[in-house]
Each structure stands twice: as C-alpha cells, then as structure tokens.
Design an enzyme around this catalytic site. Structure first.
Site, mmCIF file in Angstrom:
data_model
loop_
_atom_site.group_PDB
_atom_site.id
_atom_site.type_symbol
_atom_site.label_atom_id
_atom_site.label_comp_id
_atom_site.label_asym_id
_atom_site.label_seq_id
_atom_site.Cartn_x
_atom_site.Cartn_y
_atom_site.Cartn_z
ATOM 1 N N ASP A 59 0.028 5.152 1.179
ATOM 2 C CA ASP A 59 -0.106 5.964 2.262
ATOM 3 C C ASP A 59 -0.312 5.339 3.468
ATOM 4 O O ASP A 59 -0.988 4.475 3.729
ATOM 5 C CB ASP A 59 -1.884 6.633 1.850
ATOM 6 C CG ASP A 59 -1.692 7.501 0.693
ATOM 7 O OD1 ASP A 59 -0.869 8.211 0.403
ATOM 8 O OD2 ASP A 59 -2.906 7.451 -0.037
ATOM 9 N N ASP A 77 0.850 -1.273 0.052
ATOM 10 C CA ASP A 77 -0.094 0.066 0.049
ATOM 11 C C ASP A 77 1.020 1.119 -0.038
ATOM 12 O O ASP A 77 1.949 1.007 0.329
ATOM 13 C CB ASP A 77 -0.974 0.002 1.098
ATOM 14 C CG ASP A 77 -1.784 1.359 1.448
ATOM 15 O OD1 ASP A 77 -2.388 1.792 0.488
ATOM 16 O OD2 ASP A 77 -1.557 1.751 2.541
HETATM 17 C C1 BG6 Z 1 -5.744 5.860 0.398
HETATM 18 C C2 BG6 Z 1 -5.923 6.541 1.679
HETATM 19 O O1 BG6 Z 1 -4.497 5.340 0.044
HETATM 20 O O2 BG6 Z 1 -6.165 6.678 -0.741
HETATM 21 C C3 BG6 Z 1 -7.254 7.129 2.070
HETATM 22 O O3 BG6 Z 1 -5.532 5.636 2.704
HETATM 23 C C4 BG6 Z 1 -7.693 8.242 0.838
HETATM 24 O O4 BG6 Z 1 -7.261 7.903 3.224
HETATM 25 C C5 BG6 Z 1 -7.421 7.274 -0.487
HETATM 26 O O5 BG6 Z 1 -8.851 8.684 0.953
HETATM 27 C C6 BG6 Z 1 -7.596 8.251 -1.737
HETATM 28 O O6 BG6 Z 1 -6.861 9.303 -1.853
HETATM 29 P P1 BG6 Z 1 -7.017 10.388 -3.096
HETATM 30 O O7 BG6 Z 1 -5.452 10.811 -3.000
HETATM 31 O O8 BG6 Z 1 -7.502 9.778 -4.150
HETATM 32 O O9 BG6 Z 1 -7.894 11.068 -2.549
HETATM 33 MG MG MG Z 2 -2.602 3.162 3.621
#
Ligand code: BG6
Ligand code: MG
Length: 219
Positions: free
Chosen positions: A16, A14
């Site tokens: 984030d 993953d």
């Molecule tokens: C995930 C995060 O990786 O991505 C979430 O853990 C986030 O918190 C999701 O909402 C979507 O991300 P983005 O950048 O498309 O808003």
């Molecule tokens: Mg994550």
C-alpha cells in the site's frame, strides 16, 4: 547505512503506497467511518496510520473521540472500514500500478534479484491479484502469521527468509514511518517513497519509483 560495495540480492516491497496507491483508499475509508462517528480525522493523522494494522489504526483514530467503545464495538467498526475499503479495491486493475513499478520489477527479475512483498494488510493478496501481480513475486508474506507489526522488523525478516537472502543483502521499500523503522531494525537498506517528512529516516528517499537507477546502483 549505505555501503556501496555491498551487492544486494533481494528487494522487499511494501504494497500500500509503494506498488499502488491503496494508501489513499485506506485514508478515504477511514475518513468515511470517522465522519460517521463525528470524530476529527485528517491527512496528517492519517500519515501515522500508514503501515499500521487495521485495529491499531482504529485505536489511534478513536483517541480523538470522548466516547467509550467496547472491544466488540471496535471490531465492528474496524470491519465496517474494511467493507468500505474492499468496495474501493474491487475496481482496481493493472492501470493502478504506481509509476515505474512494472519496469523496476522487470529489471530486477532480469538481473536474477529475488523479490518479495511485506505488507501487514489482510487484503494484500486481493490487491496483488487485481493488479495482475499475484504470480510475479518470489514470496508474499502471510500477514496472518506475523505476530508483531511494523515498526517491529519481524515482517521484513520473514520476507528475507522467504526469498532465502540474508537481511543485510536486502533492500526494503516503504512509504510509512513505521515501515522504514522496521527495515532499518531488520539491518536492511531502506528506501522511502512518497511524503518526505514521513520517510526521512530512510537511507535513500525517492519521490516514487519512476527512476530505477538509485536502486539498480545498489545491486
Ligand atoms: C498497511 C496500510 O499496508 O495495511 C495500513 O499501510 C493498513 O494503512 C494496514 O491499516 C492493514 O490493512 P488491512 O487491509 O488489513 O486493513
Ligand atoms: Mg505502505
């Protein structure tokens, strides 16, 4: 379930909260929006947003509001949060990699293990570029093509397909509850990092990736 005789051939990360601490930026951007809307939001609620898409995250946050928001307003608000988030990730550099990530990736590559990124974030490629990792992975899932977000296993199965490794020979690494469930449902070995309560459903729970041995022992 851990089967020590299985030699894993692929590792799916993953992004984030695993490779870099963008989970904190997601929190700060949502907090700014929630404060503007006068909606209660804290770190505990935020734990449930990890791994969840932007619009679904907003829906969860707005449960604390007694106001009605039209679909149009919701898209506007989700977009606003994304603008705050994009401002924060602009300044990211390879210095923002979490402990152990660079060494683990190097070790996996040296051993011929295929590596992929499975993130539902539409900003994943920008973040990986800023971190200097855009060319590093064998495969990066295109979040736009994923129909069912985590905890559905689709994104991890797509990553396994992308690196051409059977799911049961893959290890998935996650910091979210939804992500751990997705890995488990994909039939892969799950490694949880970060908040223990959040990732306790994983086969192995680690504080972070600074000690690669528990992972290298599975190869
Ligand atoms: C995930 C995060 O990786 O991505 C979430 O853990 C986030 O918190 C999701 O909402 C979507 O991300 P983005 O950048 O498309 O808003
Ligand atoms: Mg994550």
């Amino acid at each position: 379930m851990i089967n020590k005789s299985v030699k894993h051939k692929g590792v799916i990360f993953d992004l984030d909260g695993v490779i870099t601490d963008t989970a904190e930026y997601h929190y700060l951007a949502w907090k700014k929006l929630a404060d503007e809307l006068n909606v209660y939001f804290d770190r505990e609620i935020n734990e449930n947003l990890k791994g969840i898409s932007r619009i679904e995250s907003l829906e969860i946050i707005l449960k604390k509001s007694d106001k009605f928001f039209s679909e149009e307003e919701k898209y506007y608000l989700a977009d606003k949060k994304n603008e705050y988030y994009k401002e924060m990730i602009k300044r990211m550099t390879p210095k923002d990699l979490l402990p152990g990530v660079v060494d683990l990736i190097k070790e996996l590559k040296d051993r011929g293990i295929k590596i992929a990124v499975a993130s539902v974030s539409k900003n994943a490629k920008t973040v990986l570029s800023n971190l200097g990792l855009i060319e590093t992975f064998d495969y990066i899932v295109d979040a736009e093509k994923i129909k069912n977000g985590k905890p559905d296993p689709e994104i991890f199965l797509n990553a396994a397909y992308g690196i051409d490794v059977e799911p049961k020979l893959c290890i998935g690494i996650e910091d979210s509850k939804a992500g751990i469930e997705a890995i488990n449902r994909a039939g892969m070995l799950s490694i949880g990092v970060g908040n223990y309560e959040t990732v306790k459903g994983a086969d192995i729970v680690l504080k972070d990736l600074s000690d690669p041995l528990p992972i290298l022992n599975l190869l």
